[in-house]
Design a protein around this motif. Structure first.
Motif, PDB file in Angstrom:
ATOM      1  N   ASP A 129     -10.905  -4.807 -47.193  1.00  0.00           N
ATOM      2  CA  ASP A 129     -10.486  -3.956 -46.067  1.00  0.00           C
ATOM      3  C   ASP A 129      -9.805  -2.677 -46.523  1.00  0.00           C
ATOM      4  O   ASP A 129      -9.672  -1.731 -45.739  1.00  0.00           O
ATOM      5  CB  ASP A 129      -9.558  -4.730 -45.126  1.00  0.00           C
ATOM      6  CG  ASP A 129     -10.290  -5.818 -44.358  1.00  0.00           C
ATOM      7  OD1 ASP A 129     -11.534  -5.809 -44.352  1.00  0.00           O
ATOM      8  OD2 ASP A 129      -9.613  -6.694 -43.790  1.00  0.00           O
ATOM      9  N   GLN A 130      -9.382  -2.654 -47.782  1.00  0.00           N
ATOM     10  CA  GLN A 130      -8.707  -1.468 -48.307  1.00  0.00           C
ATOM     11  C   GLN A 130      -9.619  -0.632 -49.207  1.00  0.00           C
ATOM     12  O   GLN A 130      -9.300   0.513 -49.524  1.00  0.00           O
ATOM     13  CB  GLN A 130      -7.455  -1.898 -49.088  1.00  0.00           C
ATOM     14  CG  GLN A 130      -6.500  -0.759 -49.398  1.00  0.00           C
ATOM     15  CD  GLN A 130      -5.261  -1.238 -50.139  1.00  0.00           C
ATOM     16  OE1 GLN A 130      -4.950  -2.431 -50.149  1.00  0.00           O
ATOM     17  NE2 GLN A 130      -4.552  -0.318 -50.766  1.00  0.00           N
ATOM     18  N   ILE A 131     -10.744  -1.188 -49.617  1.00  0.00           N
ATOM     19  CA  ILE A 131     -11.656  -0.508 -50.534  1.00  0.00           C
ATOM     20  C   ILE A 131     -12.675   0.294 -49.737  1.00  0.00           C
ATOM     21  O   ILE A 131     -13.232  -0.190 -48.750  1.00  0.00           O
ATOM     22  CB  ILE A 131     -12.360  -1.527 -51.451  1.00  0.00           C
ATOM     23  CG1 ILE A 131     -11.321  -2.152 -52.402  1.00  0.00           C
ATOM     24  CG2 ILE A 131     -13.481  -0.874 -52.245  1.00  0.00           C
ATOM     25  CD1 ILE A 131     -11.847  -3.331 -53.193  1.00  0.00           C
ATOM     26  N   ASP A 132     -12.925   1.527 -50.186  1.00  0.00           N
ATOM     27  CA  ASP A 132     -13.797   2.442 -49.448  1.00  0.00           C
ATOM     28  C   ASP A 132     -15.190   2.573 -50.042  1.00  0.00           C
ATOM     29  O   ASP A 132     -16.111   3.013 -49.338  1.00  0.00           O
ATOM     30  CB  ASP A 132     -13.130   3.822 -49.371  1.00  0.00           C
ATOM     31  CG  ASP A 132     -11.802   3.763 -48.649  1.00  0.00           C
ATOM     32  OD1 ASP A 132     -11.791   3.354 -47.478  1.00  0.00           O
ATOM     33  OD2 ASP A 132     -10.765   4.100 -49.262  1.00  0.00           O
ATOM     34  N   ALA A 133     -15.383   2.219 -51.308  1.00  0.00           N
ATOM     35  CA  ALA A 133     -16.714   2.332 -51.914  1.00  0.00           C
ATOM     36  C   ALA A 133     -16.730   1.592 -53.245  1.00  0.00           C
ATOM     37  O   ALA A 133     -15.689   1.386 -53.878  1.00  0.00           O
ATOM     38  CB  ALA A 133     -17.101   3.798 -52.117  1.00  0.00           C
ATOM     39  N   GLU A 155     -23.354  -7.331 -51.365  1.00  0.00           N
ATOM     40  CA  GLU A 155     -22.710  -8.585 -50.965  1.00  0.00           C
ATOM     41  C   GLU A 155     -21.451  -8.343 -50.137  1.00  0.00           C
ATOM     42  O   GLU A 155     -21.173  -9.076 -49.190  1.00  0.00           O
ATOM     43  CB  GLU A 155     -22.368  -9.424 -52.199  1.00  0.00           C
ATOM     44  CG  GLU A 155     -23.569 -10.097 -52.839  1.00  0.00           C
ATOM     45  CD  GLU A 155     -23.159 -11.092 -53.903  1.00  0.00           C
ATOM     46  OE1 GLU A 155     -22.206 -11.864 -53.659  1.00  0.00           O
ATOM     47  OE2 GLU A 155     -23.785 -11.088 -54.975  1.00  0.00           O
ATOM     48  N   VAL A 156     -20.689  -7.323 -50.503  1.00  0.00           N
ATOM     49  CA  VAL A 156     -19.449  -7.062 -49.754  1.00  0.00           C
ATOM     50  C   VAL A 156     -19.665  -6.042 -48.643  1.00  0.00           C
ATOM     51  O   VAL A 156     -18.737  -5.739 -47.887  1.00  0.00           O
ATOM     52  CB  VAL A 156     -18.322  -6.582 -50.700  1.00  0.00           C
ATOM     53  CG1 VAL A 156     -17.957  -7.678 -51.678  1.00  0.00           C
ATOM     54  CG2 VAL A 156     -18.717  -5.308 -51.447  1.00  0.00           C
ATOM     55  N   ASP A 157     -20.885  -5.502 -48.551  1.00  0.00           N
ATOM     56  CA  ASP A 157     -21.248  -4.554 -47.505  1.00  0.00           C
ATOM     57  C   ASP A 157     -20.296  -3.356 -47.481  1.00  0.00           C
ATOM     58  O   ASP A 157     -19.715  -3.013 -46.457  1.00  0.00           O
ATOM     59  CB  ASP A 157     -21.260  -5.245 -46.134  1.00  0.00           C
ATOM     60  CG  ASP A 157     -21.907  -4.371 -45.050  1.00  0.00           C
ATOM     61  OD1 ASP A 157     -22.749  -3.518 -45.393  1.00  0.00           O
ATOM     62  OD2 ASP A 157     -21.546  -4.549 -43.863  1.00  0.00           O
ATOM     63  N   LEU A 158     -20.167  -2.726 -48.654  1.00  0.00           N
ATOM     64  CA  LEU A 158     -19.360  -1.521 -48.777  1.00  0.00           C
ATOM     65  C   LEU A 158     -20.240  -0.357 -49.209  1.00  0.00           C
ATOM     66  O   LEU A 158     -21.248  -0.552 -49.903  1.00  0.00           O
ATOM     67  CB  LEU A 158     -18.234  -1.723 -49.794  1.00  0.00           C
ATOM     68  CG  LEU A 158     -17.021  -2.525 -49.326  1.00  0.00           C
ATOM     69  CD1 LEU A 158     -16.116  -2.871 -50.502  1.00  0.00           C
ATOM     70  CD2 LEU A 158     -16.230  -1.754 -48.264  1.00  0.00           C
ATOM     71  N   PRO A 159     -19.878   0.887 -48.830  1.00  0.00           N
ATOM     72  CA  PRO A 159     -20.656   2.047 -49.260  1.00  0.00           C
ATOM     73  C   PRO A 159     -20.668   2.176 -50.786  1.00  0.00           C
ATOM     74  O   PRO A 159     -19.771   1.689 -51.474  1.00  0.00           O
ATOM     75  CB  PRO A 159     -19.918   3.228 -48.610  1.00  0.00           C
ATOM     76  CG  PRO A 159     -19.171   2.633 -47.462  1.00  0.00           C
ATOM     77  CD  PRO A 159     -18.786   1.258 -47.907  1.00  0.00           C
ATOM     78  N   ALA A 160     -21.680   2.859 -51.275  1.00  0.00           N
ATOM     79  CA  ALA A 160     -21.848   3.046 -52.716  1.00  0.00           C
ATOM     80  C   ALA A 160     -21.402   4.444 -53.130  1.00  0.00           C
ATOM     81  O   ALA A 160     -21.289   5.361 -52.317  1.00  0.00           O
ATOM     82  CB  ALA A 160     -23.309   2.835 -53.100  1.00  0.00           C
ATOM     83  N   PHE A 161     -21.149   4.593 -54.421  1.00  0.00           N
ATOM     84  CA  PHE A 161     -20.997   5.913 -55.035  1.00  0.00           C
ATOM     85  C   PHE A 161     -21.449   5.788 -56.477  1.00  0.00           C
ATOM     86  O   PHE A 161     -21.673   4.689 -56.993  1.00  0.00           O
ATOM     87  CB  PHE A 161     -19.561   6.435 -54.932  1.00  0.00           C
ATOM     88  CG  PHE A 161     -18.590   5.839 -55.922  1.00  0.00           C
ATOM     89  CD1 PHE A 161     -18.263   6.490 -57.106  1.00  0.00           C
ATOM     90  CD2 PHE A 161     -17.978   4.613 -55.669  1.00  0.00           C
ATOM     91  CE1 PHE A 161     -17.363   5.954 -58.014  1.00  0.00           C
ATOM     92  CE2 PHE A 161     -17.070   4.059 -56.565  1.00  0.00           C
ATOM     93  CZ  PHE A 161     -16.763   4.732 -57.737  1.00  0.00           C
TER      94      PHE A 161
END
Length: 257
Positions: A129-133, A155-161
């Motif tokens: 919840d605190q990680i943005d990418a 797997e964690v459904d977070l944006p990539a960079f």
């Protein structure tokens, strides 16, 4: 590498370790619009001053800190953008994340599960919840590391960079992240990251790219020797050591050295 004709947008190398005239020339020649500058073991005010010095109308340099959490043998790296106050290295992971939350910094995960210096899947889930990418391409990675990074992001459904993670000048501009909207200040990038703004990942290919990736990996082997670390850091005089006088006793309850 995707063709330049399809790469419309604002191009950011999301993590470089060095900044000088050669780096800026190379970034501009490679068509970059911004660099995220996060050198090791330098305090935030010094990073910010150097970023201002090298920013101009053609290239925005955004100050950041790649924070070393945990002790040397179990360290985990976290890249923080948009800090308002200095944060030392080698705090507990929980202590570091709590401070980044207090400052409302953008938090991204460089080189996930890479060697012994990265957040693993369980840690990313814990702080999701605190990680943005999550970084999905890094020149220091082997192919299997990049594949695993992409799996983790899914797997964690977070944006990539992606970034060049350049410790060597010639790696700057080998990898970049393209945002659809322009970024005019560090605060703009923080906002875009925290909002999950649309972006695409690009990297060069061919023999020259492969050789630069190998050179970066070789540099990593030297950089991460314990002997080097013990010589320059554990004596407590480094500016990001948690015992440095600049931090007073602010982090004593979560420091590990």
């Amino acid at each position: 590498m995707a063709g330049r004709a399809t790469d419309d947008g604002f191009r950011v190398d999301m993590h470089v370790k060095l900044l000088d005239d050669e780096v800026v020339r190379r970034a501009k020649a490679r068509g970059l619009d911004a660099l995220v500058y996060a050198p090791h073991f330098e305090r935030l005010p010094d990073i910010e001053a150097r970023a201002r010095e090298y920013s101009d109308d053609e290239l925005l340099v955004i100050p950041a800190r790649e924070l070393f959490t945990g002790d040397w043998r179990s360290r985990r790296h976290v890249l923080a953008i948009g800090l308002t106050d200095p944060v030392p290295d080698f705090l507990t992971l929980d202590g570091t994340m709590a401070e980044l939350r207090r400052q409302n910094a953008a938090v991204v995960v460089p080189h996930p599960e890479f060697l012994t210096v990265s957040l693993d899947l369980d840690q990313i889930r814990e702080y999701r919840d605190q990680i943005d990418a999550v970084e999905v391409y890094n020149p220091k990675h082997l192919d299997r590391d990049n594949r695993r990074a992409r799996e983790i992001a899914r797997e964690v459904d977070l944006p990539a960079f992606a970034s060049s993670y350049a410790h060597l000048p010639k790696t700057v501009g080998e990898v970049w992240t393209t945002f659809e909207e322009p970024i005019e200040s560090p605060a703009d990038l923080v906002t875009m990251l925290q909002a999950g703004a649309p972006r695409r990942i690009f990297h060069r290919d061919g023999l020259s790219h492969a050789l630069r990736c190998k050179a970066e990996f070789a540099h990593l082997l030297w950089e991460n020797t314990y002997k080097k670390f013990d010589r320059i850091y554990l004596q407590g005089t480094e500016p990001t050591h948690p015992g440095h006088i600049a931090y007073r006793d602010e982090f004593d309850d979560v420091r590990l050295y």
